[in-house]
Enzyme design. Structure first.
Site, mmCIF file in Angstrom:
data_model
loop_
_atom_site.group_PDB
_atom_site.id
_atom_site.type_symbol
_atom_site.label_atom_id
_atom_site.label_comp_id
_atom_site.label_asym_id
_atom_site.label_seq_id
_atom_site.Cartn_x
_atom_site.Cartn_y
_atom_site.Cartn_z
ATOM 1 N N HIS A 18 0.832 -1.201 0.000
ATOM 2 C CA HIS A 18 0.000 0.000 0.000
ATOM 3 C C HIS A 18 0.865 1.249 0.000
ATOM 4 O O HIS A 18 2.096 1.182 -0.022
ATOM 5 C CB HIS A 18 -0.974 -0.008 1.182
ATOM 6 C CG HIS A 18 -0.299 -0.156 2.517
ATOM 7 N ND1 HIS A 18 0.594 0.762 3.002
ATOM 8 C CD2 HIS A 18 -0.393 -1.123 3.461
ATOM 9 C CE1 HIS A 18 1.015 0.395 4.189
ATOM 10 N NE2 HIS A 18 0.451 -0.760 4.497
ATOM 11 N N HIS A 21 3.967 1.630 2.316
ATOM 12 C CA HIS A 21 5.166 0.925 1.855
ATOM 13 C C HIS A 21 5.845 1.720 0.740
ATOM 14 O O HIS A 21 7.050 1.907 0.724
ATOM 15 C CB HIS A 21 4.804 -0.442 1.265
ATOM 16 C CG HIS A 21 4.117 -1.373 2.218
ATOM 17 N ND1 HIS A 21 2.960 -2.042 1.893
ATOM 18 C CD2 HIS A 21 4.440 -1.759 3.470
ATOM 19 C CE1 HIS A 21 2.603 -2.805 2.913
ATOM 20 N NE2 HIS A 21 3.473 -2.647 3.889
ATOM 21 N N CYS A 137 -6.738 -16.219 25.206
ATOM 22 C CA CYS A 137 -7.838 -16.986 24.640
ATOM 23 C C CYS A 137 -7.372 -18.422 24.467
ATOM 24 O O CYS A 137 -6.470 -18.698 23.668
ATOM 25 C CB CYS A 137 -8.265 -16.413 23.282
ATOM 26 S SG CYS A 137 -9.460 -17.484 22.438
ATOM 27 N N CYS A 140 -7.679 -19.969 20.924
ATOM 28 C CA CYS A 140 -6.660 -19.415 20.037
ATOM 29 C C CYS A 140 -5.267 -19.835 20.502
ATOM 30 O O CYS A 140 -4.325 -19.901 19.724
ATOM 31 C CB CYS A 140 -6.680 -17.883 20.032
ATOM 32 S SG CYS A 140 -8.148 -17.179 19.284
ATOM 33 N N CYS A 161 -13.213 -13.119 23.148
ATOM 34 C CA CYS A 161 -12.341 -13.231 21.992
ATOM 35 C C CYS A 161 -13.187 -12.996 20.741
ATOM 36 O O CYS A 161 -14.256 -13.570 20.590
ATOM 37 C CB CYS A 161 -11.717 -14.619 21.929
ATOM 38 S SG CYS A 161 -10.930 -14.967 20.346
ATOM 39 N N HIS A 164 -13.481 -16.396 18.650
ATOM 40 C CA HIS A 164 -14.250 -17.507 19.199
ATOM 41 C C HIS A 164 -15.510 -17.075 19.955
ATOM 42 O O HIS A 164 -16.298 -17.907 20.389
ATOM 43 C CB HIS A 164 -13.368 -18.347 20.123
ATOM 44 C CG HIS A 164 -12.256 -19.028 19.389
ATOM 45 N ND1 HIS A 164 -11.003 -18.461 19.245
ATOM 46 C CD2 HIS A 164 -12.222 -20.197 18.715
ATOM 47 C CE1 HIS A 164 -10.238 -19.279 18.537
ATOM 48 N NE2 HIS A 164 -10.950 -20.334 18.199
ATOM 49 N N LYS A 321 -6.568 9.157 7.999
ATOM 50 C CA LYS A 321 -5.604 8.231 7.443
ATOM 51 C C LYS A 321 -6.269 7.370 6.385
ATOM 52 O O LYS A 321 -7.421 7.002 6.514
ATOM 53 C CB LYS A 321 -5.073 7.305 8.535
ATOM 54 C CG LYS A 321 -4.095 7.976 9.471
ATOM 55 C CD LYS A 321 -3.575 6.977 10.488
ATOM 56 C CE LYS A 321 -2.642 7.677 11.460
ATOM 57 N NZ LYS A 321 -2.162 6.777 12.496
ATOM 58 N N LYS A 324 -8.352 0.963 4.044
ATOM 59 C CA LYS A 324 -9.071 0.136 3.096
ATOM 60 C C LYS A 324 -10.545 0.035 3.477
ATOM 61 O O LYS A 324 -11.418 0.051 2.634
ATOM 62 C CB LYS A 324 -8.440 -1.250 3.058
ATOM 63 C CG LYS A 324 -8.666 -1.963 1.743
ATOM 64 C CD LYS A 324 -7.849 -3.227 1.672
ATOM 65 C CE LYS A 324 -6.407 -2.951 1.349
ATOM 66 N NZ LYS A 324 -5.574 -4.141 1.471
#
Length: 729
Positions: A18, A21, A137, A140, A161, A164, A321, A324
């Site tokens: 993006h 970078h 979690c 996880c 979480c 989950h 900013k 996306k």
RNA sequence: GGCGGGGUAGCUCAGCCGGUUAGAGCGCGGGAUUCAUAACCCCGAGGUCGGGAGUUCAAGUCUCCCCCCCGCUACCA
């Protein structure tokens, strides 16, 4: 030979290429090309940071192994860099560093050992074992940051979480810590002795005040059982090195630190040759580079970098900013499709006052390209070369004006020598170099454009098209065209690091020998252009862009993408909470903001970052739905006491009519005695995200009026009797 | 709440230690010109320099107060 080592951050390998970078890498690329031009042997590093939990998760989501996932991202990044001319084949970076490479494992381990062997300035071991506490979690198998958790349905329960939708546990895990706190003094001394260590100055001040306010030791490891995709801690296979500690070391392992692989064929040791270098970073990851990294290096006994240069962020036209999820991030493929690479490079360096934030959209890039490049530099070269072609059959004329023609030339406003123009160029050249050395790219370019205007004016006043009409003005005509062509040659050299392709193309059009990259601007001398040179074919350097047409095309593309829901840079590998600022962040983006501090909570969520903008000039009303989100209840203060080592905070337990009372903190200690508050009924915001203050979690907010200049708090209370837990609406 | 940086022409911004009619670029309007990518060159457009008070012969430019924005930070939650 003088050497120069510059790095971009290594980009976290879980999001697709993006603007962030691109920008950082373009700036580093310009600096590298500039230094090469100046005769420095230059080493330019970019690359990817490939370990950690977020990468494991992104990989899992897209059904890949971590290695497959980072390979995929690296492929995308390299392709993007190639398209923008930033890779090695096109004269850009020298090395694309990857932290998953075996030599980095070896080097990072060596670094860890070096640190572990040493004592801090205060005599402690630099690395020690402790406990890292956080929300864990179990499904996880990992710790969660606040952004990765949602509020529980019932107050007082553990947060959930997001993956989950199950409660997480408060767990403390064995972890290695780096004694960052012991380096406060050494860092402050560093900042004082080397004020150029962090640039720009405003950022230095921030770093200094942050350091002054106190540093905490940082956790630098995770259990291998939870974060397996990482470098093992040397001699302790149960642990892996935490991402930031691992990542920063890349700047030296890439040169061969801690392993033997970066010796060149001739046995040359890159580390000895190029370190210390300078780091270019986004301001969002300044502290890791300006505080943590230097402390790490001190601890390891390695020389510190020359400087850490922080740049600003690209914002959209409303000042947010690029993101996306907001759909306001510029898409690199769109840029590539509609604009010349050099035009984008020019824009990035010209538009942003280096160090500050700047606004961007497709339109402003286009306008700059047309105004500065097409009408400015491009047109100047075009008119000059075309006239040489037309009036001198493409052969660069002589700059000389014979004695008998001098008066004649003077009469039409052309001086007998080029002194004036040459002096202007020298001045511009010197200023350009000065600005460039100080990273003031926008000023450097401004200066050059001032010169372009001067040459344009010189041509307009000399009127070569009029001179061409009389044979006895031929010498004058030649001198005018020579001067402007020679000026263009100078400008091509100056601008080369910023616009490598276009300046080379110009060089070819002028059929000059060598290339602009081979000339040190400081050594430019007037008259380098050889009269008699047969110029090459003339073509527009920066063709004008049809604004209406291109903007319509771009809008159409964006519109289509919205409808189909496909994104140019696929959205896999990102996560709702992770994709927050892909258009703006740099290496840090989804890497945890900071190594977790011992005993402190993780970074809080960033409110406002993704909130819809309010129409300008309209009062910021909320609707009833917004209001309903706020849950306020009556509570009774059961206990109240001062928080140790805090002069403003009181810690309460408050009965909200729930199974258990809540712990809530309030900053009113300077105005209320705790013992006087017990039994008092207060209004409490009960669904506020819990937040730790001075080590205690606050599970709500006590409402109080803010009175007078000093904002003296006055607790909201009830004059009638109300039951605990009653909701306010 | 603390620290830092800002609020100057429609837009993006310059304006250092206070001193003639407040500047640049873009955009806009007019003129001139034709070598050039409708480009280049010239002229103009009048912005109470965030608000108020003060210091001074003289203040965007210094002092104080206030309002607003941004960054960092916090013992706001």
């Amino acid at each position: 030979m003088k050497t120069f080592y510059i790095t971009t951050p290594i980009y976290y390998a879980n999001s697709l290429p993006h603007m962030g970078h691109l920008y950082t890498t373009v700036v580093a690329d310009c600096l590298a090309r500039y230094k090469r031009q100046r005769g420095f042997e230059t080493y330019f590093l970019t690359g990817t940071d490939e370990h950690g939990q977020n990468i494991m998760r992104s990989a899992a989501r897209s059904g890949r192994t971590p290695k497959e996932h980072v390979d995929y991202i690296v492929g995308e990044l390299k392709q993007m860099f190639g398209a923008f001319g930033l890779d090695r084949e096109r004269g850009g970076y020298d090395v694309f560093m990857r932290t998953s490479e075996p030599f980095h494992y070896e080097g990072a381990s060596a670094f860890w050992r070096a640190v572990a062997r040493n004592k801090t300035p205060k005599g402690r071991d630099c690395i020690y074992k402790g406990f890292y506490e956080g929300w864990f979690c179990a499904p996880c198998g990992t710790f969660k940051t606040d952004e990765e958790l949602s509020l529980p349905e019932h107050e007082g329960d553990a947060p959930l979480c997001l993956i989950h939708e199950a409660p997480v546990d408060r767990v403390s895990e064995e972890s290695y810590f780096f004694c960052l706190s012991d380096y406060e003094g050494a860092l402050l001394e560093l900042f004082e002795k080397r004020p150029d260590f962090v640039r720009p100055e405003a950022r230095l001040n921030e770093v200094v005040s942050l350091t002054r306010s106190g540093l905490q030791d940082v956790s630098i490891s995770r259990l291998k059982s939870s974060v397996g995709w990482a470098i093992p801690v040397p001699d302790d296979p149960e642990h892996t090195i935490y991402i930031w500690f691992d990542a920063l070391i890349n700047y030296i392992t890439a040169l061969g630190y801690g392993h033997g692989e970066r010796l060149r064929g001739d046995g040359e040791n890159l580390f000895e040759k190029f370190w210390p270098g300078m780091h270019l970073v986004g301001k969002d990851i300044l502290r890791q580079h300006a505080i943590l990294w230097p402390a790490m290096l001190m601890a390891a006994g390695v020389e510190l970098p020359h400087a850490v240069i922080a740049h600003g962020m690209w914002l959209d036209q409303t000042g947010r900013k690029g993101s996306k999820t907001l759909g306001n991030a510029l898409e690199l493929p769109v840029l590539l499709r509609h604009y010349q690479v050099d035009a984008v490079r020019y824009f990035l360096l010209r538009e942003m006052a280096f160090g500050q934030d700047s606004k961007v959209d497709y339109g402003v890039i286009l306008e700059r390209a047309n105004a500065d490049l097409a009408s400015g530099f491009g047109n100047l070269t075009s008119r000059t070369l075309t006239m040489i072609e037309r009036y001198f059959d493409g052969v660069v004329p002589s700059p000389e004006i014979s004695d008998e023609r001098r008066l004649q030339a003077k009469r039409v406003g052309v001086g007998s020598d080029a002194q004036e123009l040459a002096s202007s160029l020298e001045l511009v050249r010197d200023q350009f170099v000065q600005y460039f050395e100080n990273y003031a790219f926008h000023r450097a370019l401004e200066t050059v454009w001032g010169m372009i205007a001067r040459v344009d004016k010189f041509i307009s006043e000399a009127k070569p098209w009029v001179l061409a009409k009389s044979e006895d003005q031929r010498e004058t005509l030649g001198a005018v065209l020579y001067r402007s062509a020679e000026a263009i040659r100078w400008l091509a050299v100056l601008l080369h690091p910023l616009m490598p392709d276009s300046t080379r193309s110009l060089w070819r059009q002028m059929n000059l020998s060598g290339g602009p990259e081979k000339i040190d601007p400081a050594e430019l001398t007037w008259g380098g252009l050889q009269p008699g040179t047969r110029i090459g074919e003339v073509s527009a350097l920066f063709p004008r862009i049809d604004k209406g047409k291109i903007m319509a095309e771009i809008e159409k593309e964006i519109e289509q993408r919205k409808e189909t829901g496909t994104q140019v840079a696929g959205s896999d590998g990102t996560h709702a909470t992770q994709a927050a600022v892909p258009g703006a962040a740099t290496a840090a983006e989804t890497k945890p903001e900071q190594p977790p501090m011992q005993g402190a909570t993780e970074a809080e969520a960033v409110p406002g970052a993704a909130q819809p903008a309010t129409a300008e000039g309209v009062v910021n009303f909320i609707n009833i739905d917004d209001f309903v989100k706020v849950e306020m209840r009556v509570g009774e203060i059961l206990t109240a006491e001062r928080v140790p080592k805090a002069d403003k905070l009181l810690r309460f337990t408050i009965d909200l009519g729930e199974a258990a009372p809540r712990q809530i903190l309030a900053g009113i200690a300077q105005y209320y005695e705790p013992e006087n508050l017990i039994g008092r009924k207060v209004a409490v915001v009960s669904n506020l995200q819990p937040r730790k203050l001075r080590g205690f979690e606050s599970q709500g907010m006590v409402l109080a009026a803010s009175v007078g200049e000093e904002g003296r708090p006055v607790l909201a209370t009830f004059t009638e009797d109300v039951p605990n837990g009653a909701r306010l609406k």
